[in-house]
Design a protein around this motif. Structure first.
Motif, PDB file in Angstrom:
ATOM      1  N   GLN A   1     -56.191 -38.899  -4.488  1.00 28.22           N
ATOM      2  CA  GLN A   1     -55.208 -38.544  -5.120  1.00 28.22           C
ATOM      3  C   GLN A   1     -54.738 -37.601  -5.985  1.00 28.22           C
ATOM      4  N   PHE A   2     -55.928 -36.539  -6.401  1.00 29.28           N
ATOM      5  CA  PHE A   2     -55.742 -35.314  -6.423  1.00 29.28           C
ATOM      6  C   PHE A   2     -55.169 -34.418  -5.410  1.00 29.28           C
ATOM      7  N   THR A   3     -55.871 -34.575  -3.966  1.00 26.60           N
ATOM      8  CA  THR A   3     -54.702 -33.801  -3.350  1.00 26.60           C
ATOM      9  C   THR A   3     -53.645 -33.817  -2.769  1.00 26.60           C
ATOM     10  N   ASP A   4     -53.087 -35.719  -3.215  1.00 24.94           N
ATOM     11  CA  ASP A   4     -51.496 -36.199  -2.210  1.00 24.94           C
ATOM     12  C   ASP A   4     -50.577 -35.298  -3.627  1.00 24.94           C
ATOM     13  N   MET A   5     -50.832 -35.339  -5.061  1.00 24.37           N
ATOM     14  CA  MET A   5     -50.288 -34.986  -5.917  1.00 24.37           C
ATOM     15  C   MET A   5     -50.542 -33.391  -6.069  1.00 24.37           C
ATOM     16  N   VAL A   6     -51.239 -32.866  -5.885  1.00 25.37           N
ATOM     17  CA  VAL A   6     -50.988 -31.024  -5.479  1.00 25.37           C
ATOM     18  C   VAL A   6     -50.515 -30.975  -4.275  1.00 25.37           C
TER      19      VAL A   6
ATOM     20  N   ASN B   1     -51.046 -42.213   3.171  1.00 27.61           N
ATOM     21  CA  ASN B   1     -50.513 -41.753   2.304  1.00 27.61           C
ATOM     22  C   ASN B   1     -50.905 -42.435   0.773  1.00 27.61           C
ATOM     23  N   VAL B   2     -49.653 -42.058  -0.460  1.00 29.04           N
ATOM     24  CA  VAL B   2     -50.402 -41.976  -1.520  1.00 29.04           C
ATOM     25  C   VAL B   2     -50.308 -43.246  -2.354  1.00 29.04           C
ATOM     26  N   THR B   3     -49.881 -44.625  -1.299  1.00 28.22           N
ATOM     27  CA  THR B   3     -49.888 -45.750  -1.615  1.00 28.22           C
ATOM     28  C   THR B   3     -51.064 -46.451  -1.580  1.00 28.22           C
ATOM     29  N   GLU B   4     -51.308 -46.319  -0.293  1.00 28.50           N
ATOM     30  CA  GLU B   4     -52.906 -46.239  -0.154  1.00 28.50           C
ATOM     31  C   GLU B   4     -53.750 -45.973  -0.783  1.00 28.50           C
ATOM     32  N   ALA B   5     -53.869 -44.361  -1.347  1.00 33.57           N
ATOM     33  CA  ALA B   5     -54.808 -43.862  -2.272  1.00 33.57           C
ATOM     34  C   ALA B   5     -54.842 -44.339  -3.571  1.00 33.57           C
ATOM     35  N   THR B   6     -54.075 -44.667  -4.019  1.00 30.71           N
ATOM     36  CA  THR B   6     -53.016 -45.035  -5.016  1.00 30.71           C
ATOM     37  C   THR B   6     -53.097 -47.039  -5.694  1.00 30.71           C
ATOM     38  N   THR B   7     -52.698 -47.142  -5.080  1.00 31.89           N
ATOM     39  CA  THR B   7     -51.960 -48.134  -5.509  1.00 31.89           C
ATOM     40  C   THR B   7     -52.538 -49.619  -5.009  1.00 31.89           C
ATOM     41  N   ASN B   8     -52.691 -49.850  -3.502  1.00 31.39           N
ATOM     42  CA  ASN B   8     -53.952 -49.914  -3.072  1.00 31.39           C
ATOM     43  C   ASN B   8     -55.549 -50.151  -3.752  1.00 31.39           C
ATOM     44  N   TYR B   9     -55.525 -49.921  -4.027  1.00 36.04           N
ATOM     45  CA  TYR B   9     -57.445 -49.769  -4.373  1.00 36.04           C
ATOM     46  C   TYR B   9     -57.393 -49.778  -6.148  1.00 36.04           C
ATOM     47  N   LEU B  10     -55.869 -49.603  -6.529  1.00 41.38           N
ATOM     48  CA  LEU B  10     -56.312 -50.431  -7.731  1.00 41.38           C
ATOM     49  C   LEU B  10     -56.287 -51.545  -8.383  1.00 41.38           C
ATOM     50  N   GLN B  11     -54.851 -51.817  -7.162  1.00 39.10           N
ATOM     51  CA  GLN B  11     -54.963 -53.490  -6.893  1.00 39.10           C
ATOM     52  C   GLN B  11     -55.437 -54.196  -6.137  1.00 39.10           C
ATOM     53  N   ARG B  12     -56.741 -53.633  -5.699  1.00 35.17           N
ATOM     54  CA  ARG B  12     -57.193 -54.524  -4.646  1.00 35.17           C
ATOM     55  C   ARG B  12     -58.876 -54.439  -5.018  1.00 35.17           C
ATOM     56  N   TYR B  13     -59.436 -53.685  -5.842  1.00 36.97           N
ATOM     57  CA  TYR B  13     -61.015 -53.237  -6.378  1.00 36.97           C
ATOM     58  C   TYR B  13     -60.661 -52.967  -7.913  1.00 36.97           C
ATOM     59  N   TRP B  14     -60.713 -51.226  -7.865  1.00 34.44           N
ATOM     60  CA  TRP B  14     -60.258 -50.754  -9.630  1.00 34.44           C
ATOM     61  C   TRP B  14     -60.038 -52.192 -10.454  1.00 34.44           C
ATOM     62  N   VAL B  15     -58.868 -52.938 -10.527  1.00 34.67           N
ATOM     63  CA  VAL B  15     -59.212 -54.211 -11.589  1.00 34.67           C
ATOM     64  C   VAL B  15     -58.992 -55.250 -11.127  1.00 34.67           C
TER      65      VAL B  15
ATOM     66  N   PHE C   1     -63.866 -39.787   3.473  1.00 32.01           N
ATOM     67  CA  PHE C   1     -64.273 -40.815   3.109  1.00 32.01           C
ATOM     68  C   PHE C   1     -61.675 -40.756   2.797  1.00 32.01           C
ATOM     69  N   ALA C   2     -62.172 -39.208   2.089  1.00 28.58           N
ATOM     70  CA  ALA C   2     -60.854 -38.940   1.340  1.00 28.58           C
ATOM     71  C   ALA C   2     -59.638 -38.925   2.727  1.00 28.58           C
ATOM     72  N   LEU C   3     -60.440 -38.898   3.589  1.00 27.35           N
ATOM     73  CA  LEU C   3     -58.838 -38.391   4.613  1.00 27.35           C
ATOM     74  C   LEU C   3     -58.707 -39.795   5.483  1.00 27.35           C
ATOM     75  N   ILE C   4     -59.231 -40.936   4.757  1.00 30.18           N
ATOM     76  CA  ILE C   4     -58.578 -42.060   5.124  1.00 30.18           C
ATOM     77  C   ILE C   4     -57.623 -42.775   5.119  1.00 30.18           C
TER      78      ILE C   4
ATOM     79  N   LYS D   1     -53.509 -30.487   3.931  1.00 28.28           N
ATOM     80  CA  LYS D   1     -54.504 -31.336   2.834  1.00 28.28           C
ATOM     81  C   LYS D   1     -56.295 -31.558   2.478  1.00 28.28           C
ATOM     82  N   GLU D   2     -56.537 -31.400   4.303  1.00 32.91           N
ATOM     83  CA  GLU D   2     -57.899 -30.794   4.359  1.00 32.91           C
ATOM     84  C   GLU D   2     -58.423 -30.048   3.865  1.00 32.91           C
ATOM     85  N   ALA D   3     -57.676 -29.383   3.730  1.00 34.00           N
ATOM     86  CA  ALA D   3     -58.248 -27.362   2.629  1.00 34.00           C
ATOM     87  C   ALA D   3     -58.258 -27.507   1.755  1.00 34.00           C
ATOM     88  N   ILE D   4     -57.128 -28.435   0.476  1.00 37.62           N
ATOM     89  CA  ILE D   4     -57.252 -28.733  -0.768  1.00 37.62           C
ATOM     90  C   ILE D   4     -58.137 -29.604  -1.130  1.00 37.62           C
TER      91      ILE D   4
END
Length: 366
Positions: free
Chosen positions: A102-107, A323-337, A317-320, A117-120
């Protein structure tokens, strides 16, 4: 020599972890679900987060000097206690690469479009590895004492400077368009991100007087909720609910609209400072907890050994996510919440607290 945390360090750690990520990552789901009533969702989320904080502090203080890894087995027995530990290890191991991405995508989107992205990711991992290895949770507590006030000041400046753009009509009508279902739905995402006081289950073992840490932990939750609430109200006032729900980062967009005296602008650097400082503290704390907790679980004497195993795993794992949808929305809706919030933040601490209190009462009666 055992690492130590003070009450004020616990305050700034929890405050920083709660505030920055919640402002950037969870306001959009709340606005989409509750529209102009998203501020009510934040109030509900704050109540849930306060409940999490109360459960975490009461449970963490059951066995002073012992961490979650140790007292979960004392309370629930070896096997059930180990299952509980594995559940928390899954949380710690999955959140680190997700936050990294999430941090990498925003930066990458906002600042460094031409940078791989790998460098960030690698730079942030090197930073948190150094901070964690150098002094463990003690050094992270000191970092939070420095960065936490900066985060608070930056958020305050953004909110105060946005007053000129307020349109009071944007918050009306209240309740009519969303109802209880929308408000409760909009509360879940911010509640899950405001629930980082759950890490007190590990923090308590590093405090010389854990019970004195309770007001600091709960104070951090209340403070973070207040600023998230103010930010949500200000976003509704300045951007409105026609545009804000369609934005990835409405707090960031709100700061772009700031212009004072006709020549002071470019306030969009403020959320970047908030985001980077908050992400660093969150990643470093989780990285320490994962390393330290895994070492305790596997009975490895030197917990720093785990750093060299975890760092490359987190990078991969951070490279898996693609896109930003998989990194943010999917994780939030499928596991975190649906999983982390009800199980890790409420269910298991409540179970540990009830059984632990019962066992202590039974022991005292005997």
């Amino acid at each position: 020599m055992k690492m130590k945390l003070t009450g004020i360090q616990v305050f700034w750690i929890i405050f920083s972890m709660d505030l920055g990520m919640t402002l950037v990552m969870t306001l959009t789901p709340s606005l989409q679900a509750a529209k102009q009533d998203a501020w009510i969702s934040i109030v509900v989320a704050g109540c849930i987060a306060l409940l999490v904080g109360m459960l975490a502090t009461q449970t963490g203080n059951l066995y002073p000097g012992k961490s979650l890894i140790e007292y979960s087995q004392l309370i629930l027995g070896t096997w059930i206690g180990k299952i509980v530990i594995v559940v928390y290890l899954v949380q710690w191991y999955t959140i680190i690469p997700i936050v990294l991405r999430q941090f990498t995508d925003m930066v990458h989107i906002m600042l460094l479009q031409a940078t791989p992205k790998e460098a960030i990711i690698l730079l942030m991992i090197l930073l948190i590895v150094y901070a964690t290895y150098a002094g463990g949770i003690e050094s992270l507590g000191r970092c939070s004492e420095f960065l936490g006030p900066i985060i608070l000041v930056m958020v305050s400046i953004a909110l105060i400077a946005s007053i000129n753009n307020v349109d009071w009509k944007n918050i009306l009508p209240v309740y009519a368009d969303s109802g209880i279902t929308g408000i409760l739905g909009g509360a879940l995402a911010p509640a899950s991100y405001l629930g980082h006081s759950i890490e007190y289950l590990m923090f308590a073992s590093f405090m010389s007087k854990p019970r004195k840490g309770v007001p600091y932990a709960l104070g951090a939750v209340i403070s973070a909720v207040f600023f998230v609430l103010m930010a949500t109200i200000m976003i509704i006032f300045t951007i409105g609910v026609n545009l804000a729900p369609n934005m990835w980062y409405p707090f960031f967009e709100m700061t772009k609209k700031i212009s004072l005296f006709g020549f002071i602008d470019n306030f969009d650097a403020i959320p970047v400072v908030i985001w980077i400082a908050s992400v660093f503290i969150k990643l470093a704390v989780y990285f320490f907890i994962a390393s330290y907790g895994t070492a305790q679980f596997l009975h490895i004497r030197n917990w720093r050994t785990m750093i060299w195993f975890l760092a490359p795993i987190m990078f991969i794992f951070a490279l898996i996510p693609q896109n930003v949808t998989e990194a943010t929305t999917n994780y939030l809706q499928r596991y975190w919440v649906p999983v982390a919030l009800p199980v890790n933040m409420i269910g298991l601490p409540l179970l540990l607290l009830i059984v632990g209190k019962w066992k202590q009462g039974k022991k005292q009666a005997a």
